[in-house]
Design a protein around this motif. Structure first.
Motif, PDB file in Angstrom:
ATOM      1  N   MET A   3       5.806  11.459  -9.007  1.00 39.47           N
ATOM      2  CA  MET A   3       6.211  10.083  -8.728  1.00 39.47           C
ATOM      3  C   MET A   3       5.718   9.171  -9.846  1.00 39.47           C
ATOM      4  N   PRO A   4       6.577   8.276 -10.337  1.00 39.90           N
ATOM      5  CA  PRO A   4       6.157   7.364 -11.401  1.00 39.90           C
ATOM      6  C   PRO A   4       5.176   6.312 -10.883  1.00 39.90           C
ATOM      7  N   GLY A  13       2.648   6.108 -16.126  1.00 34.79           N
ATOM      8  CA  GLY A  13       2.595   7.557 -16.031  1.00 34.79           C
ATOM      9  C   GLY A  13       3.120   8.011 -14.685  1.00 34.79           C
ATOM     10  N   SER A  14       2.494   9.061 -14.158  1.00 41.42           N
ATOM     11  CA  SER A  14       2.960   9.578 -12.877  1.00 41.42           C
ATOM     12  C   SER A  14       1.809  10.232 -12.111  1.00 41.42           C
ATOM     13  N   TYR A  46      -1.183   5.669  -3.135  1.00 39.30           N
ATOM     14  CA  TYR A  46       0.144   6.259  -3.348  1.00 39.30           C
ATOM     15  C   TYR A  46       1.208   5.413  -2.665  1.00 39.30           C
ATOM     16  N   LEU A  47       0.946   5.010  -1.432  1.00 39.17           N
ATOM     17  CA  LEU A  47       1.911   4.226  -0.669  1.00 39.17           C
ATOM     18  C   LEU A  47       2.148   2.864  -1.317  1.00 39.17           C
ATOM     19  N   GLU A  48       1.080   2.195  -1.680  1.00 39.77           N
ATOM     20  CA  GLU A  48       1.200   0.867  -2.276  1.00 39.77           C
ATOM     21  C   GLU A  48       1.916   0.894  -3.623  1.00 39.77           C
ATOM     22  N   SER A  49       1.608   1.888  -4.431  1.00 37.87           N
ATOM     23  CA  SER A  49       2.199   1.932  -5.772  1.00 37.87           C
ATOM     24  C   SER A  49       3.670   2.317  -5.756  1.00 37.87           C
TER      25      SER A  49
END
Length: 65
Positions: A3-4, A13-14, A46-49
């Motif tokens: 995921m980016p 990045g990812s 992870y969720l926020e980004s």
């Protein structure tokens, strides 16, 4: 799933999430004796980004789910 990471319009990045279901639910799997705050912080980041609202943090390292 790769995921980016984008912050203020810049590609940073990812990162890898274990499973991503129908583009709506992130699943992060752990195998540790006890989930710690850092595991929760990880999935929340992870969720926020990625602007995803639903995440599951599953631990298969304990005696019972």
């Amino acid at each position: 799933v790769e995921m980016p990471i984008v912050y203020k319009g810049k590609d940073l990045g990812s990162r890898r999430v274990d499973f991503f279901i129908e583009g709506k639910v992130m699943v992060e799997i752990k195998a540790v004796a006890k989930l710690e705050l850092e595991h929760l912080v990880q999935i929340k980041n992870y969720l926020e980004s990625s602007n995803i609202e639903i995440g599951l943090l599953l631990n298969f390292g304990a005696k019972s789910l």
